[in-house]
Motif scaffolding. Structure first.
Motif, PDB file in Angstrom:
ATOM      1  N   LEU A  34      37.505  49.137  35.955  1.00 25.73           N
ATOM      2  CA  LEU A  34      37.737  48.170  34.880  1.00 25.73           C
ATOM      3  C   LEU A  34      37.234  48.728  33.550  1.00 25.73           C
ATOM      4  O   LEU A  34      37.938  48.688  32.535  1.00 25.73           O
ATOM      5  CB  LEU A  34      37.028  46.848  35.183  1.00 25.73           C
ATOM      6  CG  LEU A  34      37.515  46.016  36.373  1.00 25.73           C
ATOM      7  CD1 LEU A  34      36.648  44.770  36.527  1.00 25.73           C
ATOM      8  CD2 LEU A  34      38.973  45.613  36.206  1.00 25.73           C
ATOM      9  N   LYS A  35      36.018  49.242  33.566  1.00 25.65           N
ATOM     10  CA  LYS A  35      35.431  49.771  32.338  1.00 25.65           C
ATOM     11  C   LYS A  35      36.247  50.960  31.807  1.00 25.65           C
ATOM     12  O   LYS A  35      36.457  51.076  30.601  1.00 25.65           O
ATOM     13  CB  LYS A  35      33.983  50.189  32.581  1.00 25.65           C
ATOM     14  CG  LYS A  35      33.026  49.012  32.730  1.00 25.65           C
ATOM     15  CD  LYS A  35      31.606  49.484  33.011  1.00 25.65           C
ATOM     16  CE  LYS A  35      31.010  50.255  31.854  1.00 25.65           C
ATOM     17  NZ  LYS A  35      30.726  49.391  30.686  1.00 25.65           N
ATOM     18  N   SER A  36      36.705  51.801  32.712  1.00 25.50           N
ATOM     19  CA  SER A  36      37.472  52.969  32.268  1.00 25.50           C
ATOM     20  C   SER A  36      38.809  52.578  31.662  1.00 25.50           C
ATOM     21  O   SER A  36      39.399  53.344  30.894  1.00 25.50           O
ATOM     22  CB  SER A  36      37.687  53.931  33.448  1.00 25.50           C
ATOM     23  OG  SER A  36      38.662  53.427  34.358  1.00 25.50           O
ATOM     24  N   ARG A  37      39.296  51.381  31.998  1.00 23.83           N
ATOM     25  CA  ARG A  37      40.562  50.877  31.443  1.00 23.83           C
ATOM     26  C   ARG A  37      40.310  49.885  30.310  1.00 23.83           C
ATOM     27  O   ARG A  37      41.200  49.141  29.925  1.00 23.83           O
ATOM     28  CB  ARG A  37      41.400  50.229  32.541  1.00 23.83           C
ATOM     29  CG  ARG A  37      41.819  51.161  33.667  1.00 23.83           C
ATOM     30  CD  ARG A  37      42.728  52.290  33.168  1.00 23.83           C
ATOM     31  NE  ARG A  37      43.244  53.082  34.277  1.00 23.83           N
ATOM     32  CZ  ARG A  37      42.672  54.164  34.775  1.00 23.83           C
ATOM     33  NH1 ARG A  37      41.522  54.594  34.232  1.00 23.83           N
ATOM     34  NH2 ARG A  37      43.208  54.838  35.771  1.00 23.83           N
ATOM     35  N   GLN A  38      39.081  49.895  29.789  1.00 25.83           N
ATOM     36  CA  GLN A  38      38.690  49.036  28.658  1.00 25.83           C
ATOM     37  C   GLN A  38      38.833  47.544  28.957  1.00 25.83           C
ATOM     38  O   GLN A  38      39.118  46.744  28.062  1.00 25.83           O
ATOM     39  CB  GLN A  38      39.485  49.390  27.395  1.00 25.83           C
ATOM     40  CG  GLN A  38      39.066  50.693  26.728  1.00 25.83           C
ATOM     41  CD  GLN A  38      39.552  51.915  27.475  1.00 25.83           C
ATOM     42  OE1 GLN A  38      40.731  52.031  27.762  1.00 25.83           O
ATOM     43  NE2 GLN A  38      38.638  52.817  27.800  1.00 25.83           N
ATOM     44  N   ILE A  39      38.665  47.162  30.208  1.00 23.34           N
ATOM     45  CA  ILE A  39      38.635  45.738  30.555  1.00 23.34           C
ATOM     46  C   ILE A  39      37.172  45.312  30.570  1.00 23.34           C
ATOM     47  O   ILE A  39      36.366  45.818  31.354  1.00 23.34           O
ATOM     48  CB  ILE A  39      39.301  45.474  31.915  1.00 23.34           C
ATOM     49  CG1 ILE A  39      40.794  45.763  31.818  1.00 23.34           C
ATOM     50  CG2 ILE A  39      39.070  44.028  32.363  1.00 23.34           C
ATOM     51  CD1 ILE A  39      41.554  45.606  33.101  1.00 23.34           C
ATOM     52  N   ASN A  40      36.839  44.381  29.666  1.00 23.69           N
ATOM     53  CA  ASN A  40      35.433  43.999  29.511  1.00 23.69           C
ATOM     54  C   ASN A  40      35.182  42.512  29.742  1.00 23.69           C
ATOM     55  O   ASN A  40      34.108  42.011  29.430  1.00 23.69           O
ATOM     56  CB  ASN A  40      34.924  44.400  28.121  1.00 23.69           C
ATOM     57  CG  ASN A  40      35.719  43.740  26.995  1.00 23.69           C
ATOM     58  OD1 ASN A  40      36.633  42.954  27.228  1.00 23.69           O
ATOM     59  ND2 ASN A  40      35.359  44.078  25.759  1.00 23.69           N
ATOM     60  N   PHE A  41      36.185  41.815  30.273  1.00 24.42           N
ATOM     61  CA  PHE A  41      36.026  40.381  30.529  1.00 24.42           C
ATOM     62  C   PHE A  41      36.747  40.008  31.819  1.00 24.42           C
ATOM     63  O   PHE A  41      37.956  40.164  31.935  1.00 24.42           O
ATOM     64  CB  PHE A  41      36.569  39.566  29.356  1.00 24.42           C
ATOM     65  CG  PHE A  41      36.476  38.074  29.547  1.00 24.42           C
ATOM     66  CD1 PHE A  41      35.316  37.475  30.031  1.00 24.42           C
ATOM     67  CD2 PHE A  41      37.551  37.256  29.221  1.00 24.42           C
ATOM     68  CE1 PHE A  41      35.240  36.093  30.201  1.00 24.42           C
ATOM     69  CE2 PHE A  41      37.485  35.873  29.378  1.00 24.42           C
ATOM     70  CZ  PHE A  41      36.316  35.299  29.875  1.00 24.42           C
ATOM     71  N   LEU A  42      35.973  39.526  32.782  1.00 26.91           N
ATOM     72  CA  LEU A  42      36.482  39.127  34.091  1.00 26.91           C
ATOM     73  C   LEU A  42      36.388  37.611  34.195  1.00 26.91           C
ATOM     74  O   LEU A  42      35.292  37.050  34.191  1.00 26.91           O
ATOM     75  CB  LEU A  42      35.637  39.807  35.178  1.00 26.91           C
ATOM     76  CG  LEU A  42      36.120  39.799  36.624  1.00 26.91           C
ATOM     77  CD1 LEU A  42      37.514  40.410  36.751  1.00 26.91           C
ATOM     78  CD2 LEU A  42      35.118  40.553  37.495  1.00 26.91           C
ATOM     79  N   ALA A  43      37.535  36.940  34.254  1.00 30.70           N
ATOM     80  CA  ALA A  43      37.575  35.484  34.358  1.00 30.70           C
ATOM     81  C   ALA A  43      37.940  35.112  35.790  1.00 30.70           C
ATOM     82  O   ALA A  43      38.991  35.532  36.299  1.00 30.70           O
ATOM     83  CB  ALA A  43      38.602  34.908  33.386  1.00 30.70           C
ATOM     84  N   LEU A  44      37.080  34.332  36.435  1.00 32.22           N
ATOM     85  CA  LEU A  44      37.244  34.045  37.860  1.00 32.22           C
ATOM     86  C   LEU A  44      37.371  32.554  38.112  1.00 32.22           C
ATOM     87  O   LEU A  44      36.550  31.754  37.639  1.00 32.22           O
ATOM     88  CB  LEU A  44      36.041  34.583  38.641  1.00 32.22           C
ATOM     89  CG  LEU A  44      35.714  36.069  38.460  1.00 32.22           C
ATOM     90  CD1 LEU A  44      34.426  36.409  39.182  1.00 32.22           C
ATOM     91  CD2 LEU A  44      36.863  36.943  38.948  1.00 32.22           C
ATOM     92  N   ASP A  45      38.380  32.185  38.874  1.00 33.04           N
ATOM     93  CA  ASP A  45      38.509  30.821  39.354  1.00 33.04           C
ATOM     94  C   ASP A  45      37.393  30.566  40.373  1.00 33.04           C
ATOM     95  O   ASP A  45      36.804  31.502  40.927  1.00 33.04           O
ATOM     96  CB  ASP A  45      39.889  30.640  39.986  1.00 33.04           C
ATOM     97  CG  ASP A  45      40.073  29.276  40.617  1.00 33.04           C
ATOM     98  OD1 ASP A  45      39.763  28.264  39.949  1.00 33.04           O
ATOM     99  OD2 ASP A  45      40.522  29.211  41.774  1.00 33.04           O
ATOM    100  N   PHE A  46      37.130  29.282  40.650  1.00 39.24           N
ATOM    101  CA  PHE A  46      36.047  28.948  41.582  1.00 39.24           C
ATOM    102  C   PHE A  46      36.562  28.559  42.968  1.00 39.24           C
ATOM    103  O   PHE A  46      36.406  29.311  43.926  1.00 39.24           O
ATOM    104  CB  PHE A  46      35.192  27.827  40.993  1.00 39.24           C
ATOM    105  CG  PHE A  46      33.874  27.617  41.707  1.00 39.24           C
ATOM    106  CD1 PHE A  46      32.911  28.620  41.715  1.00 39.24           C
ATOM    107  CD2 PHE A  46      33.604  26.433  42.368  1.00 39.24           C
ATOM    108  CE1 PHE A  46      31.691  28.446  42.364  1.00 39.24           C
ATOM    109  CE2 PHE A  46      32.390  26.241  43.014  1.00 39.24           C
ATOM    110  CZ  PHE A  46      31.435  27.249  43.015  1.00 39.24           C
ATOM    111  N   ASP A  47      37.231  27.408  43.076  1.00 36.61           N
ATOM    112  CA  ASP A  47      37.711  26.943  44.381  1.00 36.61           C
ATOM    113  C   ASP A  47      38.788  27.864  44.947  1.00 36.61           C
ATOM    114  O   ASP A  47      39.769  28.187  44.266  1.00 36.61           O
ATOM    115  CB  ASP A  47      38.269  25.526  44.263  1.00 36.61           C
ATOM    116  CG  ASP A  47      37.181  24.494  44.014  1.00 36.61           C
ATOM    117  OD1 ASP A  47      36.237  24.419  44.810  1.00 36.61           O
ATOM    118  OD2 ASP A  47      37.272  23.769  43.004  1.00 36.61           O
TER     119      ASP A  47
END
Length: 200
Positions: A34-47
């Motif tokens: 993720l970091k190597s592809r410049q993705i710096n925000f992970l949004a996760l659903d809960f249920d």
């Protein structure tokens, strides 16, 4: 028989520990990707995403009981994402935000405070010009909280990855230029591979 039972139990514990260690390393590798592809925000659903059950926004048990339903994959993913500087938020339609906060506090005592939660608890309003469909306002509002704490953070649609079991939320995100992965609740083991396929 007693010796065989103890031997079998010990072997099973070793295998479980090895499996957990292997999963953790896979999660570390994915976070580094993720970091190597410049993705710096992970949004996760809960249920049915972080959890292996759907609470319907009406969990009657204790936070400790709900912790037992957290998928180990997401425990490792959230922990190492934060440790390696990737921002994390929980985006959910559940109104039980205090319950979710208690679960995060129990799971990730070193990182929970830095993980925004956006649920249907009416404690926040997104007034930006972006989409108000699906999980888009949840993610946008969570980013506003992150930026308030870290003004230098550069989070964009292209630097975001949403993971959700709801195909509609994924469709909306993709339509808005946000990277998104659908989690099949019955095949969670495919998630890390799917993330790699998306990014490699």
């Amino acid at each position: 028989k007693a010796f065989y039972y103890l031997f079998s139990k010990s072997t099973n514990l070793v295998l479980m520990a090895e499996a957990s260690s292997s999963l953790e390393q896979e999660c570390i590798d994915v976070v580094q990707l993720l970091k190597s592809r410049q993705i710096n925000f992970l949004a996760l659903d809960f249920d049915l995403t972080i959890l292996n059950v759907h609470t319907g926004g009406a969990w009657k048990g204790t936070p400790a009981e709900l912790v037992s339903h957290v998928r180990p994959l997401f425990l490792h993913l959230m922990s190492h994402a934060r440790a390696l500087g990737v921002h994390v938020a929980v985006v959910t339609f559940s109104p039980q935000v205090p319950m979710i906060r208690a679960v995060l506090n129990a799971l990730l005592p070193d990182h929970a405070a830095s993980i925004p939660i956006r649920g249907a608890d009416r404690t926040w309003v997104y007034e930006g010009r972006g989409s108000h469909d699906g999980k888009q306002p949840h993610m946008a509002s969570a980013v506003e909280e992150i930026l308030a704490a870290e003004p230098g953070a550069a989070i964009t649609r292209r630097s975001t990855l949403l993971v959700d079991d709801d195909a509609n939320n994924i469709k909306v995100a993709l339509g808005e230029g946000v990277r998104a992965i659908w989690l099949n609740p019955k095949e969670e083991g495919r998630l890390l591979g799917n993330i790699r396929e998306l990014l490699e």
